[in-house]
Scaffold this motif. Structure first.
Motif, PDB file in Angstrom:
ATOM      1  N   THR A 118       0.837  -1.203   0.000  1.00  0.00           N
ATOM      2  CA  THR A 118       0.000   0.000   0.000  1.00  0.00           C
ATOM      3  C   THR A 118       0.874   1.257   0.000  1.00  0.00           C
ATOM      4  OG1 THR A 118      -1.824  -1.114   1.118  1.00  0.00           O
ATOM      5  CG2 THR A 118      -1.726   1.282   1.320  1.00  0.00           C
ATOM      6  N   ARG A 119       1.878   1.273   0.868  1.00  0.00           N
ATOM      7  CA  ARG A 119       2.777   2.427   0.911  1.00  0.00           C
ATOM      8  C   ARG A 119       3.583   2.547  -0.389  1.00  0.00           C
ATOM      9  NH1 ARG A 119       3.601   0.082   6.095  1.00  0.00           N
ATOM     10  NH2 ARG A 119       2.594   1.272   7.765  1.00  0.00           N
ATOM     11  N   GLN A 120       4.003   1.436  -0.942  1.00  0.00           N
ATOM     12  CA  GLN A 120       4.735   1.460  -2.206  1.00  0.00           C
ATOM     13  C   GLN A 120       3.864   2.002  -3.330  1.00  0.00           C
ATOM     14  OE1 GLN A 120       5.951  -2.627  -2.576  1.00  0.00           O
ATOM     15  NE2 GLN A 120       7.462  -2.475  -0.918  1.00  0.00           N
ATOM     16  N   THR A 121       2.593   1.639  -3.317  1.00  0.00           N
ATOM     17  CA  THR A 121       1.667   2.138  -4.330  1.00  0.00           C
ATOM     18  C   THR A 121       1.517   3.646  -4.218  1.00  0.00           C
ATOM     19  OG1 THR A 121       0.442   0.051  -4.345  1.00  0.00           O
ATOM     20  CG2 THR A 121      -0.701   1.985  -5.212  1.00  0.00           C
ATOM     21  N   LEU A 122       1.400   4.127  -2.991  1.00  0.00           N
ATOM     22  CA  LEU A 122       1.299   5.571  -2.789  1.00  0.00           C
ATOM     23  C   LEU A 122       2.552   6.272  -3.296  1.00  0.00           C
ATOM     24  CD1 LEU A 122      -0.027   8.123  -1.681  1.00  0.00           C
ATOM     25  CD2 LEU A 122       0.890   7.531   0.581  1.00  0.00           C
ATOM     26  N   ALA A 123       3.718   5.742  -2.971  1.00  0.00           N
ATOM     27  CA  ALA A 123       4.968   6.356  -3.422  1.00  0.00           C
ATOM     28  C   ALA A 123       5.046   6.392  -4.937  1.00  0.00           C
ATOM     29  CB  ALA A 123       6.157   5.590  -2.840  1.00  0.00           C
ATOM     30  N   ALA A 124       4.663   5.307  -5.586  1.00  0.00           N
ATOM     31  CA  ALA A 124       4.706   5.258  -7.045  1.00  0.00           C
ATOM     32  C   ALA A 124       3.717   6.253  -7.657  1.00  0.00           C
ATOM     33  CB  ALA A 124       4.409   3.839  -7.528  1.00  0.00           C
ATOM     34  N   ASN A 125       2.539   6.339  -7.081  1.00  0.00           N
ATOM     35  CA  ASN A 125       1.541   7.272  -7.612  1.00  0.00           C
ATOM     36  C   ASN A 125       1.956   8.722  -7.391  1.00  0.00           C
ATOM     37  OD1 ASN A 125      -0.268   5.445  -8.739  1.00  0.00           O
ATOM     38  ND2 ASN A 125      -1.384   5.158  -6.817  1.00  0.00           N
ATOM     39  N   LEU A 126       2.593   9.017  -6.264  1.00  0.00           N
ATOM     40  CA  LEU A 126       3.087  10.374  -6.032  1.00  0.00           C
ATOM     41  C   LEU A 126       4.181  10.728  -7.038  1.00  0.00           C
ATOM     42  CD1 LEU A 126       3.248  10.500  -2.130  1.00  0.00           C
ATOM     43  CD2 LEU A 126       1.696  11.782  -3.614  1.00  0.00           C
ATOM     44  N   ALA A 162       7.067  11.176   5.489  1.00  0.00           N
ATOM     45  CA  ALA A 162       8.438  11.395   5.011  1.00  0.00           C
ATOM     46  C   ALA A 162       9.030  10.108   4.447  1.00  0.00           C
ATOM     47  CB  ALA A 162       9.313  11.937   6.136  1.00  0.00           C
ATOM     48  N   ALA A 163       8.710   8.971   5.047  1.00  0.00           N
ATOM     49  CA  ALA A 163       9.212   7.699   4.542  1.00  0.00           C
ATOM     50  C   ALA A 163       8.653   7.411   3.151  1.00  0.00           C
ATOM     51  CB  ALA A 163       8.844   6.576   5.512  1.00  0.00           C
ATOM     52  N   VAL A 164       7.382   7.735   2.944  1.00  0.00           N
ATOM     53  CA  VAL A 164       6.774   7.542   1.620  1.00  0.00           C
ATOM     54  C   VAL A 164       7.398   8.488   0.603  1.00  0.00           C
ATOM     55  CG1 VAL A 164       4.636   7.719   0.306  1.00  0.00           C
ATOM     56  CG2 VAL A 164       4.614   6.676   2.578  1.00  0.00           C
ATOM     57  N   LEU A 165       7.593   9.752   0.991  1.00  0.00           N
ATOM     58  CA  LEU A 165       8.189  10.719   0.066  1.00  0.00           C
ATOM     59  C   LEU A 165       9.614  10.333  -0.296  1.00  0.00           C
ATOM     60  CD1 LEU A 165       6.914  14.165   1.433  1.00  0.00           C
ATOM     61  CD2 LEU A 165       5.901  12.669  -0.292  1.00  0.00           C
ATOM     62  N   ALA A 166      10.334   9.745   0.651  1.00  0.00           N
ATOM     63  CA  ALA A 166      11.690   9.291   0.367  1.00  0.00           C
ATOM     64  C   ALA A 166      11.676   8.178  -0.676  1.00  0.00           C
ATOM     65  CB  ALA A 166      12.367   8.813   1.641  1.00  0.00           C
ATOM     66  N   GLU A 167      10.670   7.326  -0.600  1.00  0.00           N
ATOM     67  CA  GLU A 167      10.562   6.250  -1.589  1.00  0.00           C
ATOM     68  C   GLU A 167      10.115   6.799  -2.941  1.00  0.00           C
ATOM     69  OE1 GLU A 167       8.479   1.848  -2.175  1.00  0.00           O
ATOM     70  OE2 GLU A 167       8.436   2.856  -0.226  1.00  0.00           O
ATOM     71  N   ALA A 168       9.210   7.787  -2.928  1.00  0.00           N
ATOM     72  CA  ALA A 168       8.793   8.401  -4.192  1.00  0.00           C
ATOM     73  C   ALA A 168       9.961   9.101  -4.860  1.00  0.00           C
ATOM     74  CB  ALA A 168       7.653   9.389  -3.933  1.00  0.00           C
ATOM     75  N   ALA A 169      10.771   9.774  -4.062  1.00  0.00           N
ATOM     76  CA  ALA A 169      12.036  10.371  -4.522  1.00  0.00           C
ATOM     77  C   ALA A 169      11.854  11.203  -5.778  1.00  0.00           C
ATOM     78  CB  ALA A 169      13.082   9.273  -4.733  1.00  0.00           C
ATOM     79  N   HIS A 170      10.887  12.096  -5.747  1.00  0.00           N
ATOM     80  CA  HIS A 170      10.680  12.979  -6.900  1.00  0.00           C
ATOM     81  C   HIS A 170      10.798  14.435  -6.446  1.00  0.00           C
ATOM     82  CE1 HIS A 170       9.104  14.841 -10.499  1.00  0.00           C
ATOM     83  NE2 HIS A 170       9.197  13.663 -11.098  1.00  0.00           N
ATOM     84  N   PRO A 171      11.576  15.248  -7.148  1.00  0.00           N
ATOM     85  CA  PRO A 171      11.793  16.627  -6.696  1.00  0.00           C
ATOM     86  C   PRO A 171      10.553  17.508  -6.778  1.00  0.00           C
ATOM     87  CG  PRO A 171      12.775  16.267  -8.856  1.00  0.00           C
ATOM     88  CD  PRO A 171      12.369  14.923  -8.349  1.00  0.00           C
ATOM     89  N   ASN A 172       9.515  17.046  -7.474  1.00  0.00           N
ATOM     90  CA  ASN A 172       8.294  17.840  -7.611  1.00  0.00           C
ATOM     91  C   ASN A 172       7.207  17.393  -6.633  1.00  0.00           C
ATOM     92  OD1 ASN A 172       6.907  20.011  -8.962  1.00  0.00           O
ATOM     93  ND2 ASN A 172       5.647  18.473 -10.002  1.00  0.00           N
TER      94      ASN A 172
END
Length: 258
Positions: A118-126, A162-172
């Motif tokens: 679930t968290r990985q899906t959120l990171a990918a979608n972000l 913050a953990a999810v945003l770190a996985e998304a790792a997108h500057p935007n």
């Protein structure tokens, strides 16, 4: 002093949404945000905002069934296609409204789905939203929402987000912080803001408890706004509260120039 915006989904609800822009301008706001503008044609809202000379700075992506108690779209592994459709709709509205930021609501955990997935899906979608909206100069935010008002929310604290945003790792893609939600989670506000402000693109506020206007609860909002100045925050602070009586009578905090 922070720059204050009005959330038109909770303020000036005595009026239809198109009329709220002029009411916000008359009250002294230069900018507004809207949670979900999709019940009105975007050109109609843009015309109303332009006539009132206020900027629309933020909207949410459509969130599916989230506000009706469902799991939402952004983090559910089985809802990738509906999320992409919501992203396309939000992208269209954001462009037509001249919006600078689009907020993605993370959604709730589905107990039948793996939490890590679930968290990985959120990171990918972000990351997808960040890439897509960057083409239009629109920034993506995601917020932590307390799990008392919204049980099962995927990110209920800035640390989880913050953990999810770190996985998304997108500057935007950045964090959106809501002082009310932080207080509901009993987080120490000064330290939390100091820690996460570098990752934060937008701030919202309401007093706590009650989620009403400043002065109705226990939050030292004047001190917090001063702290934001000290920390160098230059973004908007959006009033996202439910007036205890009427919107106009709730605006004493704005006229006092917090």
């Amino acid at each position: 002093m922070p720059r204050f915006a009005a959330n038109l989904s909770l303020l000036f609800t005595e009026l239809p949404l198109p009329a709220r822009f002029a009411a916000a301008a008359a009250a002294g706001f230069d900018a507004v945000e809207i949670q979900f503008p999709y019940d009105y044609p975007a050109p109609l809202l843009r015309t109303a905002a332009d006539a009132a000379a206020v900027d629309i700075i933020l909207i949410n992506l459509p969130a599916g069934d989230l506000m009706a108690g469902g799991y939402g779209l952004a983090s559910h592994p089985a809802r990738t296609a509906p999320f992409r459709a919501a992203l396309a709709e939000g992208e269209r509205y954001a462009q037509l409204l001249g919006v600078r930021m689009v907020n993605v609501l993370a959604g709730r955990f589905d107990p039948q789905q793996d939490a890590a997935q679930t968290r990985q899906t959120l990171a990918a979608n972000l990351a997808l939203a960040g890439e897509r909206l960057a083409m239009h100069g629109i920034h993506v935010t995601c917020e932590a929402i307390n799990n008392l008002d919204m049980p099962g929310f995927v990110a209920s604290t800035p640390a989880e987000l913050a953990a999810v945003l770190a996985e998304a790792a997108h500057p935007n893609v950045s964090m959106q912080l809501d002082l009310y939600h932080l207080a509901r989670m009993q987080l120490e506000l000064a330290g939390t803001l100091a820690q996460y402000l570098p990752q934060t693109a937008h701030i919202q506020f309401a007093d706590c408890p009650g989620r009403h206007e400043p002065g109705t609860g226990t939050l030292p909002l004047a001190q917090i706004f001063a702290l934001l100045d000290e920390l160098g925050y230059t973004g908007w602070c959006a009033a996202e509260y439910r007036p205890a009586t009427s919107t106009v009578s709730s605006l004493h905090w704005l006229t006092a120039r917090y």
